[in-house]
Design an enzyme around this catalytic site. Structure first.
Site, PDB file in Angstrom:
ATOM      1  N   ALA A 162       0.860  -1.179   0.000  1.00 28.39           N
ATOM      2  CA  ALA A 162       0.000   0.000   0.000  1.00 28.39           C
ATOM      3  C   ALA A 162       0.897   1.230   0.000  1.00 28.39           C
ATOM      4  O   ALA A 162       2.054   1.165   0.439  1.00 28.39           O
ATOM      5  CB  ALA A 162      -0.885  -0.005   1.235  1.00 28.39           C
ATOM      6  N   GLY A 189       0.539  -5.148   0.759  1.00 27.28           N
ATOM      7  CA  GLY A 189      -0.621  -5.279  -0.129  1.00 27.28           C
ATOM      8  C   GLY A 189      -0.294  -5.985  -1.435  1.00 27.28           C
ATOM      9  O   GLY A 189      -1.177  -6.560  -2.073  1.00 27.28           O
ATOM     10  N   GLU A 243       4.421  -5.076   7.457  1.00 28.17           N
ATOM     11  CA  GLU A 243       3.642  -4.035   8.143  1.00 28.17           C
ATOM     12  C   GLU A 243       4.078  -3.763   9.579  1.00 28.17           C
ATOM     13  O   GLU A 243       4.019  -2.617  10.040  1.00 28.17           O
ATOM     14  CB  GLU A 243       2.141  -4.394   8.136  1.00 28.17           C
ATOM     15  CG  GLU A 243       1.471  -4.267   6.779  1.00 28.17           C
ATOM     16  CD  GLU A 243       1.592  -5.508   5.909  1.00 28.17           C
ATOM     17  OE1 GLU A 243       2.358  -6.429   6.256  1.00 28.17           O
ATOM     18  OE2 GLU A 243       0.918  -5.564   4.873  1.00 28.17           O
ATOM     19  N   GLU A 286      -0.510  -9.586  -0.602  1.00 27.57           N
ATOM     20  CA  GLU A 286      -1.946  -9.864  -0.410  1.00 27.57           C
ATOM     21  C   GLU A 286      -2.675  -9.932  -1.757  1.00 27.57           C
ATOM     22  O   GLU A 286      -3.571 -10.765  -1.939  1.00 27.57           O
ATOM     23  CB  GLU A 286      -2.553  -8.788   0.498  1.00 27.57           C
ATOM     24  CG  GLU A 286      -2.055  -8.918   1.947  1.00 27.57           C
ATOM     25  CD  GLU A 286      -2.367  -7.696   2.799  1.00 27.57           C
ATOM     26  OE1 GLU A 286      -2.028  -6.565   2.375  1.00 27.57           O
ATOM     27  OE2 GLU A 286      -2.951  -7.857   3.891  1.00 27.57           O
TER      28      GLU A 286
HETATM   29  N1  COA Z   1       4.524   3.238  -0.663  1.00 28.20           N
HETATM   30  C1  COA Z   1       4.915   4.400  -1.209  1.00 28.20           C
HETATM   31  N2  COA Z   1       6.053   4.544  -1.903  1.00 28.20           N
HETATM   32  C2  COA Z   1       6.819   3.467  -2.051  1.00 28.20           C
HETATM   33  C3  COA Z   1       6.478   2.211  -1.518  1.00 28.20           C
HETATM   34  C4  COA Z   1       5.269   2.119  -0.787  1.00 28.20           C
HETATM   35  N3  COA Z   1       4.845   0.953  -0.265  1.00 28.20           N
HETATM   36  N4  COA Z   1       7.454   1.320  -1.826  1.00 28.20           N
HETATM   37  C5  COA Z   1       8.372   2.010  -2.544  1.00 28.20           C
HETATM   38  N5  COA Z   1       7.981   3.295  -2.691  1.00 28.20           N
HETATM   39  C6  COA Z   1       8.693   4.373  -3.391  1.00 28.20           C
HETATM   40  C7  COA Z   1       9.886   4.874  -2.621  1.00 28.20           C
HETATM   41  O1  COA Z   1       9.463   5.787  -1.635  1.00 28.20           O
HETATM   42  C8  COA Z   1      10.698   5.493  -3.717  1.00 28.20           C
HETATM   43  O2  COA Z   1      10.119   6.730  -4.037  1.00 28.20           O
HETATM   44  P1  COA Z   1      11.057   8.054  -4.265  1.00 28.20           P
HETATM   45  O3  COA Z   1      11.937   7.664  -5.427  1.00 28.20           O
HETATM   46  O4  COA Z   1      10.067   9.127  -4.587  1.00 28.20           O
HETATM   47  O5  COA Z   1      11.797   8.219  -2.991  1.00 28.20           O
HETATM   48  C9  COA Z   1      10.464   4.567  -4.897  1.00 28.20           C
HETATM   49  O6  COA Z   1       9.250   3.869  -4.593  1.00 28.20           O
HETATM   50  C10 COA Z   1      11.556   3.555  -5.087  1.00 28.20           C
HETATM   51  O7  COA Z   1      11.721   2.818  -3.886  1.00 28.20           O
HETATM   52  P2  COA Z   1      13.118   2.731  -3.092  1.00 28.20           P
HETATM   53  O8  COA Z   1      12.811   2.503  -1.650  1.00 28.20           O
HETATM   54  O9  COA Z   1      13.996   3.871  -3.438  1.00 28.20           O
HETATM   55  O10 COA Z   1      13.709   1.393  -3.748  1.00 28.20           O
HETATM   56  P3  COA Z   1      14.739   0.390  -3.044  1.00 28.20           P
HETATM   57  O11 COA Z   1      15.192  -0.540  -4.129  1.00 28.20           O
HETATM   58  O12 COA Z   1      15.764   1.115  -2.260  1.00 28.20           O
HETATM   59  O13 COA Z   1      13.857  -0.453  -1.998  1.00 28.20           O
HETATM   60  C11 COA Z   1      11.921  -1.667  -1.223  1.00 28.20           C
HETATM   61  C12 COA Z   1      12.808  -1.264  -2.425  1.00 28.20           C
HETATM   62  C13 COA Z   1      10.716  -2.420  -1.780  1.00 28.20           C
HETATM   63  C14 COA Z   1      12.725  -2.583  -0.280  1.00 28.20           C
HETATM   64  C15 COA Z   1      11.488  -0.414  -0.450  1.00 28.20           C
HETATM   65  O14 COA Z   1      10.937   0.495  -1.392  1.00 28.20           O
HETATM   66  C16 COA Z   1      10.447  -0.662   0.607  1.00 28.20           C
HETATM   67  O15 COA Z   1      10.774  -1.178   1.672  1.00 28.20           O
HETATM   68  N6  COA Z   1       9.175  -0.282   0.346  1.00 28.20           N
HETATM   69  C17 COA Z   1       8.092  -0.362   1.285  1.00 28.20           C
HETATM   70  C18 COA Z   1       7.621  -1.784   1.434  1.00 28.20           C
HETATM   71  C19 COA Z   1       6.537  -1.875   2.511  1.00 28.20           C
HETATM   72  O16 COA Z   1       6.762  -1.680   3.669  1.00 28.20           O
HETATM   73  N7  COA Z   1       5.324  -2.217   2.053  1.00 28.20           N
HETATM   74  C20 COA Z   1       4.203  -2.450   2.929  1.00 28.20           C
HETATM   75  C21 COA Z   1       3.384  -1.217   3.101  1.00 28.20           C
HETATM   76  S1  COA Z   1       2.070  -1.511   4.269  1.00 28.20           S
END
Ligand code: COA
Length: 256
Positions: free
Chosen positions: A62, A107, A130, A110
């Site tokens: 999400a 999500g 989460e 999910e």
């Molecule tokens: N919501 C909003 N934005 C998200 C996102 C999310 N769930 N997951 C990634 N993004 C965005 C990042 O903020 C970043 O945006 P920016 O370039 O404007 O800063 C862009 O997507 C690229 O992600 P980034 O984190 O730079 O890539 P990465 O390769 O370093 O890491 C992940 C990848 C997937 C490990 C990391 O993005 C992450 O942990 N995301 C969240 C996962 C999460 O907790 N999901 C559950 C939500 S309830």
């Protein structure tokens, strides 16, 4: 934010926010609702493939940027909406295959679990992170994950928040197959084509017997299975399928 392409009765649904790793905001979730409803009701659509844009992510969860402004009431609505959209995907009466091409977190995991089957590219990663945000899964992850992989393994994923690679997801039964990235969509297409070659009503009843039955007491589920078995005998396709077998020829199903 959600792209669709219909080819040979397979609707490919692509979550398309690659710059945010295809994170699900309200607009994406509403678009998915519209697309899944269309897939359910359109006679042109026989099966659905769900995937994410780009090579890095299926869906990274999400959209976290909306969380700071959430109220408890809005968060409950947010969870109920996502649950309803994923339930629609699961119960639309047509098979769906998640083509998991990268991160399937929160999500995203999910969404993949609401599909009938999951095929993962080797670089895919699955997780329910989460708890690291002070949250719990809210799109039925606490329910579908233990049903798919068992309670102990589900709790390990949900309580640690640690993502797992594709081969581990295969080992615990979270995915059906792991393939090279280039083979991901062809593999999903071949699976869909195989299912589409079978009797459509039988496929629909089988999906219903499994999805609905798993939530019923065993004897109720058996009654439901028997009723659907009886209903399938009333179809033209059953007569055709049995006749084709006895006459040693391929069946020609009409979906009636
Ligand atoms: N919501 C909003 N934005 C998200 C996102 C999310 N769930 N997951 C990634 N993004 C965005 C990042 O903020 C970043 O945006 P920016 O370039 O404007 O800063 C862009 O997507 C690229 O992600 P980034 O984190 O730079 O890539 P990465 O390769 O370093 O890491 C992940 C990848 C997937 C490990 C990391 O993005 C992450 O942990 N995301 C969240 C996962 C999460 O907790 N999901 C559950 C939500 S309830």
């Amino acid at each position: 934010v959600v792209l669709t392409e219909l080819s040979e009765r397979v609707l490919t649904v692509t979550v398309h926010r690659p710059e945010k790793l295809n994170a699900l905001n309200a607009e994406v979730v509403e678009e998915l609702r519209r697309v899944f409803h269309e897939a359910k009701t359109s006679p042109e659509v026989g099966a659905v493939i769900v995937t994410g844009a780009g090579e890095k992510a299926f869906v990274a969860g999400a959209d976290i940027s909306g969380f700071p402004s959430l109220t408890p009431v809005a968060a409950r609505d947010f969870a109920r909406k996502g649950q309803a959209v994923f339930d629609l995907l699961e119960t639309m009466g047509k098979p769906s295959i998640a083509a998991v091409n990268g991160f399937a977190l929160g999500g995203g995991c999910e969404l993949a679990m609401a599909c009938s089957m999951r095929v993962a590219a080797k670089n895919a990663r699955f997780g329910q992170p989460e708890v690291a945000l002070g949250l719990i899964p809210g799109y039925a992850g606490t329910q579908r994950l233990p049903r798919l992989v068992g309670k102990g393994r589900a709790l390990e994923l949900i309580l640690t928040g640690d993502p797992i690679p594709a081969d581990e997801a295969l080992r615990i039964g979270l995915v059906n197959r792991v393939v090279e990235p280039a083979e991901l969509i062809p593999t999903c297409r071949a699976l869909a084509a195989k299912i589409l070659s079978k009797a459509p009503l039988a496929v629909r009843y089988a999906l219903e017997a499994v999805n609905h039955g798993l939530e019923q007491p065993f004897d109720e589920a058996e009654l439901h299975e028997a009723a659907l078995f009886g209903l399938s005998v009333a179809t033209d396709d059953m007569k055709e399928g049995v006749a084709a077998f006895l006459e040693k020829r391929p069946a020609k199903f009409t979906g009636r």
